[in-house]
Scaffold this motif. Structure first.
Motif, PDB file in Angstrom:
ATOM      1  N   GLU A 539       0.828  -1.213   0.000  1.00  0.00           N
ATOM      2  CA  GLU A 539       0.000   0.000   0.000  1.00  0.00           C
ATOM      3  C   GLU A 539       0.864   1.266   0.000  1.00  0.00           C
ATOM      4  O   GLU A 539       0.584   2.225  -0.712  1.00  0.00           O
ATOM      5  N   THR A 542       3.182   1.990  -3.599  1.00  0.00           N
ATOM      6  CA  THR A 542       2.614   1.976  -4.958  1.00  0.00           C
ATOM      7  C   THR A 542       2.713   3.339  -5.641  1.00  0.00           C
ATOM      8  O   THR A 542       2.425   4.369  -5.028  1.00  0.00           O
ATOM      9  N   LEU A 620      -4.229  -7.365 -11.955  1.00  0.00           N
ATOM     10  CA  LEU A 620      -5.205  -6.299 -11.737  1.00  0.00           C
ATOM     11  C   LEU A 620      -6.536  -6.829 -12.255  1.00  0.00           C
ATOM     12  O   LEU A 620      -6.628  -7.297 -13.396  1.00  0.00           O
ATOM     13  N   PHE A 690      -6.402  -5.185  -6.873  1.00  0.00           N
ATOM     14  CA  PHE A 690      -5.037  -5.621  -7.163  1.00  0.00           C
ATOM     15  C   PHE A 690      -4.771  -6.858  -6.306  1.00  0.00           C
ATOM     16  O   PHE A 690      -5.076  -6.866  -5.112  1.00  0.00           O
ATOM     17  N   CYS A 712      -5.875  -5.745  -2.628  1.00  0.00           N
ATOM     18  CA  CYS A 712      -6.028  -4.316  -2.342  1.00  0.00           C
ATOM     19  C   CYS A 712      -7.136  -3.744  -3.212  1.00  0.00           C
ATOM     20  O   CYS A 712      -7.355  -4.220  -4.328  1.00  0.00           O
ATOM     21  N   ARG A 713      -7.797  -2.714  -2.719  1.00  0.00           N
ATOM     22  CA  ARG A 713      -8.665  -1.925  -3.583  1.00  0.00           C
ATOM     23  C   ARG A 713      -7.789  -0.892  -4.276  1.00  0.00           C
ATOM     24  O   ARG A 713      -6.778  -0.447  -3.722  1.00  0.00           O
ATOM     25  N   CYS A 714      -8.237  -0.482  -5.473  1.00  0.00           N
ATOM     26  CA  CYS A 714      -7.352   0.321  -6.288  1.00  0.00           C
ATOM     27  C   CYS A 714      -8.204   1.266  -7.145  1.00  0.00           C
ATOM     28  O   CYS A 714      -9.150   0.801  -7.800  1.00  0.00           O
ATOM     29  N   TYR A 716      -8.016   4.221 -10.177  1.00  0.00           N
ATOM     30  CA  TYR A 716      -7.128   4.785 -11.202  1.00  0.00           C
ATOM     31  C   TYR A 716      -7.928   5.844 -11.965  1.00  0.00           C
ATOM     32  O   TYR A 716      -9.004   5.548 -12.486  1.00  0.00           O
ATOM     33  N   TRP A 722      -4.556   5.182  -6.592  1.00  0.00           N
ATOM     34  CA  TRP A 722      -4.665   5.085  -5.130  1.00  0.00           C
ATOM     35  C   TRP A 722      -4.813   3.615  -4.761  1.00  0.00           C
ATOM     36  O   TRP A 722      -5.657   2.916  -5.321  1.00  0.00           O
ATOM     37  N   MET A 723      -3.999   3.174  -3.833  1.00  0.00           N
ATOM     38  CA  MET A 723      -4.072   1.775  -3.381  1.00  0.00           C
ATOM     39  C   MET A 723      -4.526   1.828  -1.923  1.00  0.00           C
ATOM     40  O   MET A 723      -3.906   2.526  -1.119  1.00  0.00           O
ATOM     41  N   TYR A 724      -5.607   1.134  -1.570  1.00  0.00           N
ATOM     42  CA  TYR A 724      -6.077   1.183  -0.176  1.00  0.00           C
ATOM     43  C   TYR A 724      -6.704  -0.150   0.212  1.00  0.00           C
ATOM     44  O   TYR A 724      -6.937  -1.009  -0.639  1.00  0.00           O
ATOM     45  N   CYS A 726      -5.411  -2.682   1.665  1.00  0.00           N
ATOM     46  CA  CYS A 726      -4.609  -3.879   1.386  1.00  0.00           C
ATOM     47  C   CYS A 726      -4.684  -4.823   2.583  1.00  0.00           C
ATOM     48  O   CYS A 726      -4.493  -4.386   3.716  1.00  0.00           O
TER      49      CYS A 726
END
Length: 751
Positions: A539, A542, A620, A690, A712-714, A716, A722-724, A726
């Motif tokens: 997280e 990235t 992804l 992800f 992870c949620r992602c 774009y 944003w990666m969150y 995780c």
């Protein structure tokens, strides 16, 4: 297995000890001037054959001081209690402080005395110690063959603990004799080398609960008393001289008190009663059926507690679900009573052992409970009181608590064997199968045999984890009469208790290469590594990089770019989602690559050899689980980048060094290394998931595959990412996991 004697599980058989000759033990004759004492092991125990040494003298229980105490004194204590020997002893009230008098101090034993009272000391009751110096011992769990309990007391007998050589449930009715496991029958104790029944005059449900727990059953039920009364009239029972008095939360009969001496009439019947019978209720996974119809893979019954990282069914690190997140229990004050609550709640019997110090690998996530104090009658360990103010305690995962539970004897291990190996942990796999109406030993087809199948085999034999699965066994000549293949097409999910529960071909076998040298083999190990990816690092590291084509030639040769790469103009760029992978080994042994050194591949981009061609999958995915970016299968060189305090690095990639990840170390693949990315050049803006999976082909055995996935949620937006959220797969409750649809769930799936 219709012989009632052998389907019955008593402790000696369980431990694999042969039935010894019975004339070895004679009860000690003590000189008149030696004080008559009785002993017991008490306090905060983690297994039944250990505890604070307590002495009963002059109607009062007291303790022994640790001054001058030695292993010789421990030996005398253990043998007086009927154990074959002492394993160790511990000073300074390790099992908690006792109460009352300190009966012995400055004890000097040679080890040959028949009673602790025969050893030299300051004299009984003469001591200058405090209870902080109470001594404890650990005895071998093997009992002295022929051991007989001798009562030296005239009254207060019900203050004493039960000491017999062994105990069993003996099936009496023919319908129960053919069953595995044995759930109903006479309770018999072995005392003085003879099996005896118990008079049911003072028997209570609490006693039944303890007996059933010892044999792997969480509860007991009513049974048809009429049939047993008839049976007892036909066959005269031989009764033991005492009754039994348990409170119901004991993990083992040796912690129960003796009841009254029974007035047994001359004709050998007890006053009002008949022999004690118990009828135990097995957990769902062990419901008794004839062997052939047994097909269920093991599934846990309770959603609040789970076991992780254990080699055999019924053991593992204890994890509890709180506020939707799985976490561990700290081992402060962790004992048999609390461990037994966990075992019963999961459908097993009482606890064989309460484990401490992260013995079954360290968990991840929060430490949810500390200083757990159970009464032993809770429905779940989550109901037991514990120290809420746990932050001040500073518990780490090095103190994770675990359990080993008593599980029913299913007889599975009698249906397979290893042969031809150099030691009893390795060899060719041989199984007992029905062929043309009779049971024959034979081999398993090596084709398709892998780590998961080997894992189930090693578990079924009680040899721990698999360390390797072999598809050829020409260097292990097995039993000649067992050469022919009797099982093929074996496919296991990894949770089964027996190889026969895995998918496999039925009567029509298919094994093109035949058995012989192409028969399946295994090597087993008591420990295994456990790789876990650090979700926070993913997280935090990235970012996106637009990398010019001319800098990607090396990566193109390694196949880590999207398929549209070849049609991209040379002066253009690829958009890469970059991140770091930090892979920890939280298990009990080092993670070593399966491939031998001579097959390692030189990677020009990284300037070192890779020992695992497919070590991680990077993907992804859209929210419904379909791939949107062609991730890739990353190959790795394995090394120790950093280690926990006090642990030495052992593996490094440079100079064709040895590769692996040491227990307590981690391997960091930094975000700036070639191929440590997913190519998202062709991905449209949107919300994605992800996913990273390590050791995806189960190439190397691990104690826990359920924590090998990070999601992870992602988001774009076409420019930034944003990666969150995780997290490790299976670290949250099922409800939370359901918001990640279409993904590999926490169960290891059929390959």
């Amino acid at each position: 297995h219709s012989n009632p004697k052998c389907s019955c599980r008593h402790l000696g058989y369980l431990l694999g000890y042969p039935e010894p000759a019975q004339d070895l033990y004679t009860a000690p004759e003590l000189p008149k001037d030696i004080p008559r004492i009785q002993l017991r092991l008490a306090g905060e125990k983690r297994k039944h054959n250990e505890g604070r040494v307590e002495v009963f003298y002059e109607e009062e229980w007291g303790t022994v001081c640790d001054d001058d105490f030695t292993i010789h004194a421990a030996q005398v204590v253990c043998r007086e209690l009927g154990y074959s020997e002492a394993v160790s002893w511990s000073p300074s009230s390790k099992y908690g402080k006792g109460e009352g008098r300190i009966w012995f101090d400055n004890v000097h034993c040679t080890g040959n005395e028949k009673s602790l009272a025969q050893c030299e000391s300051n004299g009984i009751g003469v001591s200058d110690c405090k209870h902080t110096e109470d001594v404890g011992v650990v005895c071998s769990d093997k009992r002295i063959p022929g051991f007989k309990f001798v009562n030296t007391l005239t009254n207060n007998i019900n203050s004493l603990n039960i000491q017999v050589e062994d105990v069993r449930i003996r099936p009496i009715l023919s319908s129960y004799r053919k069953r595995n496991p044995v759930t109903e029958g006479y309770v018999e104790v072995k005392d003085g080398g003879k099996w005896k029944q118990i008079c049911d005059d003072e028997w209570t449900h609490k006693n039944s609960r303890v007996i059933c727990g010892m044999f792997g059953f969480p509860g007991d039920k009513r049974y048809n008393t009429r049939v047993y009364k008839m049976f007892a009239r036909r066959r005269k029972p031989t009764y033991w001289d005492y009754s039994i008095n348990c409170t119901g939360n004991e993990a083992h009969l040796s912690s129960c008190k003796l009841g009254h001496t029974l007035a047994i009439k001359a004709n050998g019947t007890c006053e009002q009663g008949t022999p004690v019978v118990v009828s135990c209720v097995p957990g769902r996974a062990f419901a008794p059926t004839p062997m052939a119809g047994y097909r269920k893979a093991f599934r846990q019954e309770q959603p609040l507690v789970r076991l992780r990282g254990g080699a055999v069914v019924g053991e593992g690190r204890v994890e509890v679900l709180k506020n939707g997140e799985w976490g561990t229990i700290c081992d402060d004050n962790w004992n048999l009573v609390a461990a037994t609550v966990v075992c019963r709640e999961l459908g097993f019997g009482s606890a064989k052992e309460a484990l401490s110090g992260g013995q079954l690998g360290q968990g991840m996530g929060p430490v949810h409970m500390n200083e757990v104090k159970c009464s032993g009658f809770e429905k779940s360990v989550t109901e037991c009181p514990f120290n809420m103010d746990k932050d001040s305690e500073g518990c780490s995962h090095e103190e994770d608590a675990g359990v080993r539970c008593n599980v029913p004897a299913m007889g599975f291990q009698r249906r397979l064997r290893l042969s031809g190996g150099r030691n009893h942990f390795e060899g060719r796999v041989e199984v007992l199968m029905e062929r043309n109406g009779s049971l024959v030993w034979g081999t398993v087809c090596g084709e398709g045999w892998g780590t998961m199948e080997a894992m189930v085999f090693c578990r079924q034999l009680g040899l721990g984890f698999a360390s390797h699965a072999f598809q050829e066994t020409w260097n292990w000549p097995g039993a000649v009469n067992a050469d022919s293949v009797v099982m093929s097409g074996v496919r296991c999910a990894g949770t089964e208790m027996s190889l026969s529960h895995c998918l496999h071909h039925g009567e029509y076998l298919s094994c093109p290469k035949g058995g012989g040298r192409f028969a399946a083999g295994v090597s087993c190990s008591e420990t295994a590594p456990d790789l876990v990816l650090n979700p926070q690092v993913v997280e935090q590291t990235t970012y996106l990089e637009d990398r010019p084509m001319f800098m990607l030639q090396c990566a193109y040769e390694e196949n880590c770019l999207g398929s549209t790469f070849s049609s991209t103009p040379a002066n253009s760029y690829r958009r890469l989602l970059r991140f770091s992978s930090q892979i920890h080994n939280n298990g009990q042994s080092d993670f070593r690559p399966k491939a031998s050194r001579e097959t390692w591949v030189w990677h020009d981009c990284h300037r070192h050899y890779h020992s695992m061609e497919v070590f991680t999958h990077y993907d992804l995915l859209s929210n419904n689980g379909t791939k949107v970016a062609e991730g890739h299968k990353a190959s790795f060189c394995l090394e120790d980048s950093e280690c926990d305090e006090g642990i030495e690095k052992r593996y490094e990639c440079a100079n064709f060094g040895e590769q692996g990840i040491t227990v307590g170390c981690w391997d960091t693949y930094r975000h700036d290394i070639d191929c440590q990315w997913v190519d998202i050049t062709d991905v449209k803006p949107g919300d994605y998931i992800f996913q990273i999976v390590i050791n995806p082909n189960y190439e190397v055995a691990e104690s826990d595959y359920t924590n090998n996935i990070v999601k992870c949620r992602c988001r774009y937006d076409g420019h930034r990412i944003w990666m969150y959220n995780c997290h490790i797969g299976g670290s949250f409750s099922a409800e939370t996991e359901d918001t990640f649809p279409g993904l590999i769930n926490n169960q290891v799936t059929h390959r």
